[in-house]
Design an enzyme around this catalytic site. Sequence first.
Site, PDB file in Angstrom:
ATOM      1  N   HIS A  75      53.946  14.748  22.199  1.00  0.00           N
ATOM      2  CA  HIS A  75      53.760  16.251  22.304  1.00  0.00           C
ATOM      3  C   HIS A  75      53.645  16.874  20.880  1.00  0.00           C
ATOM      4  O   HIS A  75      54.571  16.716  20.102  1.00  0.00           O
ATOM      5  CB  HIS A  75      54.684  16.941  22.999  1.00  0.00           C
ATOM      6  CG  HIS A  75      54.724  16.890  24.575  1.00  0.00           C
ATOM      7  ND1 HIS A  75      55.209  17.731  25.331  1.00  0.00           N
ATOM      8  CD2 HIS A  75      54.420  15.864  25.128  1.00  0.00           C
ATOM      9  CE1 HIS A  75      54.997  17.391  26.536  1.00  0.00           C
ATOM     10  NE2 HIS A  75      54.191  16.355  26.434  1.00  0.00           N
ATOM     11  N   TYR A 121      60.607  26.773  26.791  1.00  0.00           N
ATOM     12  CA  TYR A 121      61.763  27.232  26.584  1.00  0.00           C
ATOM     13  C   TYR A 121      61.796  28.999  26.711  1.00  0.00           C
ATOM     14  O   TYR A 121      61.236  29.526  25.815  1.00  0.00           O
ATOM     15  CB  TYR A 121      62.480  27.141  25.055  1.00  0.00           C
ATOM     16  CG  TYR A 121      62.926  25.676  24.902  1.00  0.00           C
ATOM     17  CD1 TYR A 121      61.907  24.743  24.495  1.00  0.00           C
ATOM     18  CD2 TYR A 121      64.135  25.125  25.145  1.00  0.00           C
ATOM     19  CE1 TYR A 121      62.109  23.497  24.303  1.00  0.00           C
ATOM     20  CE2 TYR A 121      64.374  23.604  24.867  1.00  0.00           C
ATOM     21  CZ  TYR A 121      63.461  22.822  24.449  1.00  0.00           C
ATOM     22  OH  TYR A 121      63.735  21.596  24.196  1.00  0.00           O
ATOM     23  N   PRO A 178      72.301  20.962  25.295  1.00  0.00           N
ATOM     24  CA  PRO A 178      70.795  20.398  25.133  1.00  0.00           C
ATOM     25  C   PRO A 178      69.803  21.408  24.701  1.00  0.00           C
ATOM     26  O   PRO A 178      68.611  20.744  24.952  1.00  0.00           O
ATOM     27  CB  PRO A 178      70.532  20.138  26.904  1.00  0.00           C
ATOM     28  CG  PRO A 178      71.638  21.258  27.518  1.00  0.00           C
ATOM     29  CD  PRO A 178      72.879  21.421  26.685  1.00  0.00           C
ATOM     30  N   LYS A 204      68.721  17.276  21.385  1.00  0.00           N
ATOM     31  CA  LYS A 204      69.218  16.385  20.284  1.00  0.00           C
ATOM     32  C   LYS A 204      70.312  15.311  20.536  1.00  0.00           C
ATOM     33  O   LYS A 204      70.379  14.439  19.765  1.00  0.00           O
ATOM     34  CB  LYS A 204      69.736  17.363  19.375  1.00  0.00           C
ATOM     35  CG  LYS A 204      68.950  18.382  18.372  1.00  0.00           C
ATOM     36  CD  LYS A 204      68.069  17.354  17.491  1.00  0.00           C
ATOM     37  CE  LYS A 204      66.682  18.255  16.757  1.00  0.00           C
ATOM     38  NZ  LYS A 204      65.566  17.525  17.543  1.00  0.00           N
ATOM     39  N   TYR A 260      63.293  20.558  15.235  1.00  0.00           N
ATOM     40  CA  TYR A 260      62.975  20.108  16.689  1.00  0.00           C
ATOM     41  C   TYR A 260      62.356  18.850  16.622  1.00  0.00           C
ATOM     42  O   TYR A 260      62.621  17.796  17.357  1.00  0.00           O
ATOM     43  CB  TYR A 260      62.043  20.927  17.295  1.00  0.00           C
ATOM     44  CG  TYR A 260      61.859  20.972  18.840  1.00  0.00           C
ATOM     45  CD1 TYR A 260      62.649  21.284  19.861  1.00  0.00           C
ATOM     46  CD2 TYR A 260      60.883  20.050  19.387  1.00  0.00           C
ATOM     47  CE1 TYR A 260      62.878  21.108  21.096  1.00  0.00           C
ATOM     48  CE2 TYR A 260      61.109  19.714  20.679  1.00  0.00           C
ATOM     49  CZ  TYR A 260      61.991  20.473  21.577  1.00  0.00           C
ATOM     50  OH  TYR A 260      61.854  19.980  22.954  1.00  0.00           O
TER      51      TYR A 260
HETATM   52  C1  PHB Z   1      64.577  17.296  29.655  1.00  0.00           C
HETATM   53  O1  PHB Z   1      63.673  17.158  29.859  1.00  0.00           O
HETATM   54  O2  PHB Z   1      65.575  16.848  30.620  1.00  0.00           O
HETATM   55  C2  PHB Z   1      65.045  18.250  28.504  1.00  0.00           C
HETATM   56  C3  PHB Z   1      64.148  18.512  27.464  1.00  0.00           C
HETATM   57  C4  PHB Z   1      64.406  19.271  26.646  1.00  0.00           C
HETATM   58  C5  PHB Z   1      65.816  19.925  26.407  1.00  0.00           C
HETATM   59  C6  PHB Z   1      66.654  19.472  27.268  1.00  0.00           C
HETATM   60  C7  PHB Z   1      66.397  18.644  28.490  1.00  0.00           C
HETATM   61  O3  PHB Z   1      66.003  20.677  25.341  1.00  0.00           O
END
Ligand code: PHB
Length: 394
Positions: free
Chosen positions: A72, A201, A293, A297, A385
């Site tokens: 990505h 997000y 989460p 990370k 990120y």
């Molecule tokens: C996930 O795909 O479970 C996931 C992706 C990004 C995050 C947290 C969880 O920041």
Amino acid sequence: MKTQVAIIGAGPSGLLLGQLLSRQGIDNVILERKSGEYVLSRIRAGVLEQGMVDLLREAGVDKRMNAEGHPHSGVELAFDNRRVRVDLAGLTGGKTVMVYGQTEVTRDLMAARETSGGTTVYEADNVRPHALGTDHPYVTFDKNGETLRLDCDYVAGCDGFHGVSRQSIPADRLKVFEKLYPFGWLGVLSDTPPVSDELIYARHTRGFALCSMRSPTRSRYYVQVPLDEEVEKWTDERFWEELKRRLPEEVAARLATGPSIEKSIAPLRSFVVEPMQHGRLFLVGDAAHIVPPTGAKGLNLAASDVNTLYRLLVKVYHEDRTDLIPRYSQTCLKRIWKAERFSWWMTSLLHKFSDEEDFETRMQQAELDYLTSSEAGLTTIAENYVGLPYESLE
Ligand code: PHB
Ligand code: APR
């Protein structure tokens, strides 16, 4: 039994460390409390930084990831019914992340261990490290009603947040840093096509939401919920409705819904212990630190600890560089604290903390507005990120 490195825990940290060490001819035995199937049944995150991807390649476990993982080059932030793309590659000189589930990483590492013939003892009960302050540590455990002893040179505590390794260090030797957040994430896994090609997000007055994925046909979604929320109260319909309300309208309109195949609530926590070593014991991954989460990370930090310990042990065994041993903790912690900061900051920026439209709410709005309209702002998100560089031991 005797080995060079005793590894406690067969999560991603323990398995990756074991694989890397085996390839360098350093003997190791992994002791895991649960069964292999149980370890694989845990649904965890799925965004790998470039550093972790490179480390998996070095470990020789990249074949399926190369074929089935999805690089990505951007992520999106959504707020005020609009979306802003963070061009990860464009803002970081070409760095990207790989979307490939932790469960798949674990599966590949287990298969590699099977091929390399390394010993893993699953369903090992009552694992206990001993004599960590001496030159002859050992680990005892129960298997099939018998107590066994594993002598070793070093112990790697890769046994997660609830493991025995951290608890084996006298409490007065550890400093604990912890922050609990007043909410959790309700996550749903479903065999539906992801709503977008990239992760979204979303900040919303009803609370945070995240759109993620595992494959072109499997999605992972989350919504922020109060800490005391009960998962039983969330039917699939309720979950999809709530998720839609938190996304920009044009995204919500495209969301494909379907039956959930997993649904669970996880609390959010920031946690670090210092130091991450005691005598001949090294703590690795979740055994030493937890991040909320929001920045993806957790797994990546575990990989950077593995990288540090692996390179240290190779120098110890191949070049007799025991002088490097005291540097493990400080080397890891430098990077860990920066990832802790990023995860806490992303969490603070995107979650709902109060029912009121208060001063903090306006600060969040102003910060998001500023960050997303400034190249400097977007760059700070992008470079964290994709993952900060690994620290070197020397
Ligand atoms: C996930 O795909 O479970 C996931 C992706 C990004 C995050 C947290 C969880 O920041
Ligand atoms: N004895 C033996 N094994 C144990 C013990 C014990 N006393 N306690 C825990 N374990 C095992 C667990 O069953 C688990 O399989 O140790 C393993 C730890 O694995 P994880 O919790 O996945 O931790 P880690 O390998 O450090 O993985 C990195 O970062 O943010 C997270 O989601 C991410 O789980 C990932 C983690």
